[in-house]
Design an enzyme around this catalytic site. Sequence first.
Site, short mmCIF file in Angstrom:
data_model
loop_
_atom_site.label_atom_id
_atom_site.label_comp_id
_atom_site.label_asym_id
_atom_site.label_seq_id
_atom_site.Cartn_x
_atom_site.Cartn_y
_atom_site.Cartn_z
N PHE A 13 0.83 -1.20 0.00
CA PHE A 13 0.00 0.00 0.00
C PHE A 13 0.87 1.25 0.00
O PHE A 13 1.89 1.31 0.69
CB PHE A 13 -0.87 0.06 1.26
CG PHE A 13 -1.95 -0.99 1.34
CD1 PHE A 13 -3.24 -0.72 0.89
CD2 PHE A 13 -1.67 -2.24 1.89
CE1 PHE A 13 -4.24 -1.68 0.99
CE2 PHE A 13 -2.66 -3.21 1.99
CZ PHE A 13 -3.95 -2.93 1.54
N ASP A 14 0.42 2.26 -0.72
CA ASP A 14 0.91 3.61 -0.49
C ASP A 14 0.35 4.05 0.86
O ASP A 14 -0.56 3.41 1.40
CB ASP A 14 0.44 4.53 -1.62
CG ASP A 14 0.83 5.97 -1.40
OD1 ASP A 14 2.00 6.22 -1.10
OD2 ASP A 14 -0.05 6.85 -1.52
N PHE A 15 0.85 5.15 1.41
CA PHE A 15 0.37 5.61 2.72
C PHE A 15 -0.57 6.80 2.59
O PHE A 15 -1.78 6.67 2.73
CB PHE A 15 1.55 5.95 3.63
CG PHE A 15 1.13 6.30 5.03
CD1 PHE A 15 0.70 5.31 5.89
CD2 PHE A 15 1.14 7.62 5.47
CE1 PHE A 15 0.28 5.63 7.18
CE2 PHE A 15 0.73 7.94 6.75
CZ PHE A 15 0.30 6.94 7.61
N ASP A 16 -0.02 7.98 2.28
CA ASP A 16 -0.85 9.18 2.16
C ASP A 16 -1.87 9.01 1.04
O ASP A 16 -1.52 8.65 -0.09
CB ASP A 16 0.02 10.40 1.84
CG ASP A 16 0.85 10.86 3.02
OD1 ASP A 16 0.41 10.68 4.16
OD2 ASP A 16 1.96 11.40 2.79
#
Length: 232
Positions: A13-16
């Site tokens: 997953f990306d975060f932001d």
Amino acid sequence: MNEDTNRRRIILFDFDGTLVNTTQLILRSFRATWQKMFGFEMEDAAYIQTFGTLLHTALRGLTEQCIADGRICKVNDLAAMADDLLRTYRAFNNEWHDQAIEPFAGIDETLQELKARDFKLGIVSSKIRLGVERGLNLFAMAELFDVIIASDDVTNHKPHPEPLLKALNQFGVAAHEAIYVGDSIHDIAAGRAANVTTVAAAWGPFPRTDLEALKPDHLLDEPSELLKLFEK
């Protein structure tokens, strides 16, 4: 759902903008930085187009755009200017961080269910590790992730595939065994470059049409739809 998709057991997953809704914090930090340093604000769409890239690179690119548009005078040392912008941005961002972000609706339940189904989860973000961990700890999410690759862990940054390839290496899996979920066009480009299955998170700030243009393998409107890609 198909058998090929179900064999993938690593979800990155990306975060932001993907796990945590940081859009208003980031935009507020950009606006305040530009107002303090230049006396005006750019359009939010310009800031959003940089989401998912290294912050220093984004700040330099936006400065170059302002110079090209005639909104500021030519800068002799763009790298030094970007350093000044970065310090200003982070001061604002750190001050407002904890009060201005929240997990996306349904993300915690989705992650918990994926873990219950024996998926391994990781994060690949252009944010510095300190920032990623701060957000994860704020919402008690850190224990859900087996691998975290942040901007300070790599030399090349998204849309370059290096961060994703490093995550795959830490998991000890090949690209065809992993999926990358991200909200930005840079996430999708990085996923394609790394040859992983790409999932565009349309619940983030990027216009849906921008995501569709990159033809991700899947485009989802809410986190819970991830569960529909896989059999129990």
